[in-house]
Design a protein around this motif. Structure first.
Motif, mmCIF file in Angstrom:
data_model
loop_
_atom_site.group_PDB
_atom_site.id
_atom_site.type_symbol
_atom_site.label_atom_id
_atom_site.label_comp_id
_atom_site.label_asym_id
_atom_site.label_seq_id
_atom_site.Cartn_x
_atom_site.Cartn_y
_atom_site.Cartn_z
ATOM 1 N N THR A 54 122.817 82.492 71.974
ATOM 2 C CA THR A 54 121.821 82.599 73.046
ATOM 3 C C THR A 54 122.359 83.488 74.155
ATOM 4 O O THR A 54 121.703 84.421 74.625
ATOM 5 C CB THR A 54 121.494 81.209 73.616
ATOM 6 O OG1 THR A 54 120.972 80.399 72.580
ATOM 7 C CG2 THR A 54 120.465 81.317 74.731
ATOM 8 N N LEU B 102 114.471 86.615 77.323
ATOM 9 C CA LEU B 102 114.268 85.653 76.242
ATOM 10 C C LEU B 102 113.480 86.259 75.070
ATOM 11 O O LEU B 102 113.885 86.085 73.925
ATOM 12 C CB LEU B 102 113.608 84.375 76.766
ATOM 13 C CG LEU B 102 114.579 83.412 77.466
ATOM 14 C CD1 LEU B 102 113.857 82.140 77.888
ATOM 15 C CD2 LEU B 102 115.773 83.077 76.590
ATOM 16 N N PRO B 103 112.377 86.981 75.344
ATOM 17 C CA PRO B 103 111.689 87.580 74.198
ATOM 18 C C PRO B 103 112.591 88.514 73.383
ATOM 19 O O PRO B 103 112.578 88.478 72.157
ATOM 20 C CB PRO B 103 110.542 88.366 74.837
ATOM 21 C CG PRO B 103 110.306 87.741 76.144
ATOM 22 C CD PRO B 103 111.611 87.175 76.602
ATOM 23 N N THR C 98 115.221 86.585 71.310
ATOM 24 C CA THR C 98 114.754 85.619 70.305
ATOM 25 C C THR C 98 115.376 85.799 68.913
ATOM 26 O O THR C 98 115.831 84.815 68.332
ATOM 27 C CB THR C 98 113.212 85.651 70.217
ATOM 28 O OG1 THR C 98 112.700 85.445 71.520
ATOM 29 C CG2 THR C 98 112.682 84.582 69.292
ATOM 30 N N MET D 295 117.531 82.962 67.218
ATOM 31 C CA MET D 295 117.159 82.396 65.920
ATOM 32 C C MET D 295 118.321 82.438 64.938
ATOM 33 O O MET D 295 118.499 81.526 64.131
ATOM 34 C CB MET D 295 115.959 83.150 65.331
ATOM 35 C CG MET D 295 114.623 82.817 65.976
ATOM 36 S SD MET D 295 114.278 81.052 66.058
ATOM 37 C CE MET D 295 114.063 80.669 64.318
ATOM 38 N N LYS E 126 110.302 87.790 63.525
ATOM 39 C CA LYS E 126 110.139 88.003 64.974
ATOM 40 C C LYS E 126 110.789 89.323 65.372
ATOM 41 O O LYS E 126 110.349 90.009 66.266
ATOM 42 C CB LYS E 126 110.801 86.860 65.746
ATOM 43 C CG LYS E 126 110.010 85.579 65.599
ATOM 44 C CD LYS E 126 109.780 84.933 66.940
ATOM 45 C CE LYS E 126 108.699 83.898 66.861
ATOM 46 N NZ LYS E 126 109.114 82.600 67.315
#
Lengths: 280, 396
Positions: A172, A203-204, A207, A211, A277
């Motif tokens: 993260t 954050l986008p 991602t 993940m 994503k």
């Protein structure tokens, strides 16, 4: 010869943990009760369904998430094989443990990762702790888990979370730090505050990396849940543990194959979700 | 009052900028500070102003501090010392909230590598500033679409940036800055990442947009041709310090020092020289109402020329007469030059580049007249003078 006194490192740690147990065990035991209830509910929900229904739902879910025929067939036949080997109850119990542990690990890991990316001091404190957590043999976590939570599944969840949380934190934080400098400057130049920058940009973009961290967390959780059979986690790991103690090679390998099947399904599905994503 | 006023601005990179700052103020060079104090000098005592509606190009090689300088203006980089005033307000004294408000109300920025958010559609990218400003969704979409139309991207609003070419992506970047309605645009090497042809198109388009919008633009570039094309004035930087400020013409014809001279020596002189810098004062002019054929002939003889531009009392260019026509008219006994006046003249404006003049002069039997907006004659250019000017300035 001068006698150098042995530093009582082990005794110190033991004393610390005992002190913690004496003063906080009421809290951890209460927590243990809550977890136990949640876990039992999830487990009975999974076991309430007839296996064939569960298998069809899992396959449909896999198809919906991945759109890959191979992975869907793997889910379908893999789980059918597990059912056929009479490992159904153990498998659902393991899956329930993995789900709960992963959720807890993500709920802790992602926010800590975000804080570490945002604040240097947090980063500097967290990094060495993570280094220790990841190099410490997994078995060691089993020992303190018992006095806090008692033998059983919650102790297993605790040690699993400790073992599985580092990648969620690290990736993260990494994902956020990897956002190109120019984009961060742009967010700033257009008047964003720190929170807007995080929500609308970082954050986008992070991602896919997050993940990937979740994927690793799930895998680590699965492997630790198996080891945690030693402190009474039961499930597929419990089958393996039983087989070791009784030297039943066939049963041992069957349970092992069950674990491999669950691991492969989880890995393929999560990877697809992550990369989809990322793709567009 | 200037729109942007930068005064004695310094930026020192490193853990203890104060000590290095003192050294720099005492005259230490960038290299010395790096060697002895291990600090980087980003900007060294920069002072300049940008007037409202002006395009100023900050130019220098990479590492000259131009990008740092522009970031000090909206404080993406915190200046070490000095002040930046925008509309009289000292930017360096603003708190976080004030700074964010300033960025949203007055400073649009365009980035070298476009800096589009890859997960947002074109229109959502263009609307980003408005979104942060708190404008409601319908209004911000409307405004973003308008600014996308300005940059010629109507129809692409729902695409993702990754589906667009580089030139189109930068148009989105420009639209995002324009949507804010800020009067100042900070453009950091905005066209440097584009192919030469696209870059040239974008430059033309920026010039067109600027004619409609009259923004105040601070443009960063390492490309002298670009600086000359866009800049009303050019600020030339080296090692964080400003070496020269002036129009393209000033910098090319009067380079402040060897560095500037070397910087400009490879410029294609024909793109830089404009009509007004190569034109000469007309040696003689005819007056349409008072001069007859004989007077005209005499003026030509004295000046040693074979044709004569004819003007009226208001200095407006009326046409040209040739020596042979004059002498014929004189022998016919005419007292007026109106009958032999040739009126289909080719003329150029003061800012026409020498490049275009060369093409016009080719096959032209008479010199070119340089006129202003009111068609008043400012000077003349003949082939010899043009070649002379090019030769003189092209040689170092």
């Amino acid at each position: 010869m001068i006698e150098i006194p042995r530093i009582p490192l082990g005794q110190g740690i033991e004393a610390l943990i005992e002190w913690l147990v004496d003063h906080f065990a009421f809290a951890t035991k209460a927590f243990s009760k809550v977890m136990e209830t949640g876990l039992t509910a999830l487990q009975s929900a999974l076991q309430f369904m007839p296996p064939w229904l569960f298998i069809i739902i899992a396959a449909a879910l896999t198809w919906w998430l991945t759109r890959k025929r191979g992975v869907t067939l793997l889910t379908l036949f893999g789980l059918a094989l597990v059912w056929n080997m009479e490992l159904w109850a153990a498998t659902t119990s393991t899956i329930a443990l993995v789900i709960i542990s992963t959720l807890v690990a993500i709920l802790i890991g992602v926010p800590v990762g975000i804080l570490a990316a945002m604040y240097k001091p947090v980063d500097k404190t967290v990094t060495p702790i993570l280094d220790v957590m990841q190099t410490m043999p997994a078995f060691v976590y089993l020992i303190p888990a018992i006095p806090f939570f008692g033998l059983g599944k919650v102790a297993a969840i605790f040690s699993t979370v400790v073992f599985a949380v580092p990648p969620a934190i690290r990736l993260t934080s990494l994902g956020i730090k990897q956002v190109p400098r120019e984009l961060v400057e742009c967010a700033e130049a257009f008047g964003s505050n720190r929170w807007q920058r995080l929500i609308k940009l970082e954050l986008p973009l992070a991602t896919p990396t997050i993940m990937a961290g979740v994927n690793q967390t799930v895998m680590l959780a699965l492997s630790m849940v198996v080891i945690a059979a030693m402190i009474g986690a039961k499930g597929l790991g419990g089958e393996v543990w039983k087989a070791i103690q009784r030297l039943e090679m066939g049963n041992g390998f069957e349970a092992g194959i069950g674990i491999v099947i669950v691991a492969m399904i989880l890995d393929r599905v999560l990877q697809k979700v992550g990369s989809r994503k990322n793709g567009k | 009052m200037a729109k942007i006023e930068v005064e004695n601005l310094y930026k020192i990179f490193g853990p203890h900028p104060k000590r290095a700052l003192e050294a720099v103020r005492k005259g230490a060079t960038k290299a010395e500070v790096m060697d002895k104090l291990k600090h980087g000098v980003g900007v060294n005592n920069a002072s300049f102003q940008v007037e409202e509606g002006e395009i100023v190009v900050v130019m220098g090689l990479s590492g000259s501090g131009k990008s740092t300088l522009v970031r000090c203006i909206n404080r993406l980089i915190e200046p070490t010392a000095g002040s930046v005033h925008i509309d009289g307000q000292d930017v360096t004294k603003l708190d976080d909230k004030g700074l964010r408000e300033l960025r949203l109300s007055k400073l649009g920025m365009v980035f070298q590598n476009f800096a589009l958010f890859p997960h947002r559609t074109v229109v959502d990218n263009a609307a980003y500033g408005l979104e942060i400003k708190g404008v409601d969704q319908a209004t911000r979409r409307q405004k973003a679409l308008e600014s996308l139309e300005l940059v010629g991207l109507t129809g692409w609003e729902d695409s993702l940036p990754g589906q667009l070419s580089g030139g189109m992506q930068q148009r989105v970047g420009l639209a995002r800055a324009l949507a804010l309605d800020a009067d100042i645009l900070l453009m950091d090497e905005a066209f440097s990442a584009l192919d030469p042809l696209i870059r040239s198109d974008m430059q033309d388009e920026l010039i067109n947009l600027q004619e409609q919008m009259h923004k105040t633009i601070l443009f960063i570039s390492h490309d002298l041709d670009e600086a000359i094309k866009l800049g009303d004035r050019i600020v030339l930087m080296k090692d964080g310090a400003i070496v020269q400020i002036g129009t393209a013409e000033d910098i090319l014809t009067h380079p402040a020092n060897d560095y500037v001279e070397r910087f400009v020596e490879n410029v294609d002189i024909t793109k830089v020289l404009t009509a007004d810098s190569v034109m000469k004062k007309a040696k003689a002019l005819g007056y349409i109402n008072s001069d007859g054929p004989r007077a005209s002939l005499r003026k030509m003889k004295i000046a040693g020329i074979s044709s004569l531009f004819v003007i009226d009392k208001g200095h407006q260019l009326k046409g040209i007469v040739y020596a042979e026509d004059c002498s014929e008219a004189a022998s016919r006994g005419e007292r007026d030059i109106k009958s032999i006046l040739k009126t289909d003249l080719k003329t150029v404006q003061a800012d026409t580049p020498a490049m275009d003049i060369i093409n016009l002069l080719h096959d032209l039997p008479y010199p070119l007249a340089v006129v202003d907006d009111m068609n008043r004659i400012k000077g003349v250019i003949n082939r010899g003078a043009l070649l002379g000017a090019i030769a003189e300035r092209g040689v170092n």
